[in-house]
Design an enzyme around this catalytic site. Structure first.
Site, mmCIF file in Angstrom:
data_model
loop_
_atom_site.group_PDB
_atom_site.id
_atom_site.type_symbol
_atom_site.label_atom_id
_atom_site.label_comp_id
_atom_site.label_asym_id
_atom_site.label_seq_id
_atom_site.Cartn_x
_atom_site.Cartn_y
_atom_site.Cartn_z
ATOM 1 N N CYS A 1 0.840 -1.204 0.000
ATOM 2 C CA CYS A 1 0.000 0.000 0.000
ATOM 3 C C CYS A 1 0.870 1.248 0.000
ATOM 4 C CB CYS A 1 -0.892 0.054 1.245
ATOM 5 S SG CYS A 1 -1.795 -1.446 1.635
ATOM 6 N N ASP A 2 0.338 2.304 -0.580
ATOM 7 C CA ASP A 2 0.983 3.600 -0.469
ATOM 8 C C ASP A 2 -0.075 4.677 -0.645
ATOM 9 O OD1 ASP A 2 3.898 4.750 -0.339
ATOM 10 O OD2 ASP A 2 2.776 6.058 -1.685
#
Length: 227
Positions: free
Chosen positions: A91-92
């Site tokens: 995730c980012d």
């Protein structure tokens, strides 16, 4: 019949695989636990600046998705021998401000203060990218990725309130310089879109990506009647 624009979906498997979160974020871990998943947590150590530098004029969505993919790929390679049947989720997140600037973690009190001075009373868009890598027998068998954008309506903290918030240290280490679930929640007027994405991991998007690699999310729940 599926529409031409719908993502390809594989039949969801029943076999239980290990869910691996490629992130050190306490908020992401908390969201997953509350939603019935106890993940194995592994931090990628990816050089985010190097990944970003390798892209040519990326959109915010392209940037966060590339970073999520790099994290998921790195962790998948690291854990393949020990966890041969797993799904790794990277995730980012970044904030696109009302001024059009794309920002990540402030890092310093001064940067966080400026971030709030710019954002107070405006609407920004938290863009969150996710990437899923499925391991089968220790080899990568499937990949899926996507992103979601959620509008965040910022309040106007007083000078004293902002000083107190900055003193907690919380906004220095989170995307956009704010949280929804922590001290920052006092100063967010509302969100339009998926609230879980503002916490760092979009549950609806993650469910769809898991389906694309052949994993039904309910097979991952840690409840006796989940399946």
């Amino acid at each position: 019949m599926k529409g031409a624009g719908e993502p390809r979906r594989r039949p969801a498997t029943i076999a239980v695989v290990r869910f691996v979160l490629a992130s050190a974020s306490p908020a992401r871990l908390s969201v997953l636990r509350a939603a019935g998943i106890e993940p194995l947590v592994r931090v990628s150590g990816v050089d985010e600046d190097a990944v970003a530098a390798a892209l040519t004029d990326p959109t915010p969505a392209e940037l966060v998705t590339a970073l999520a993919r790099a994290k998921a790929d790195a962790v998948a390679a690291e854990i393949a021998a020990a966890e041969p049947d797993a799904v790794v989720v990277g995730c980012d997140s970044m904030l696109r401000t009302a001024q059009g600037e794309v920002v990540g973690k402030p890092g310093t009190r001064e940067a966080a203060a400026k971030r709030w001075a710019d954002n107070a009373g405006s609407t920004g868009y938290l863009v969150t990218g996710h990437a899923v890598v499925r391991l089968t027998g220790g080899e990568v068998s499937e990949r899926a990725q996507g992103h979601v954008s959620t509008a965040v309506r910022f309040g106007r903290p007083t000078e004293a309130e902002l000083d107190a918030y900055l003193a907690t240290g919380e906004p220095l280490h989170v995307a956009g310089g704010f949280t929804l679930e922590g001290f920052g929640g006092w100063f967010v007027e509302g969100v339009d879109g998926d609230p879980s994405s503002v916490l760092g991991i979009s549950l609806p998007l993650t469910r769809r990506l898991l389906a694309e690699v052949g994993v039904g999310v309910v097979t991952l729940w840690n409840t006796p009647n989940a399946q």
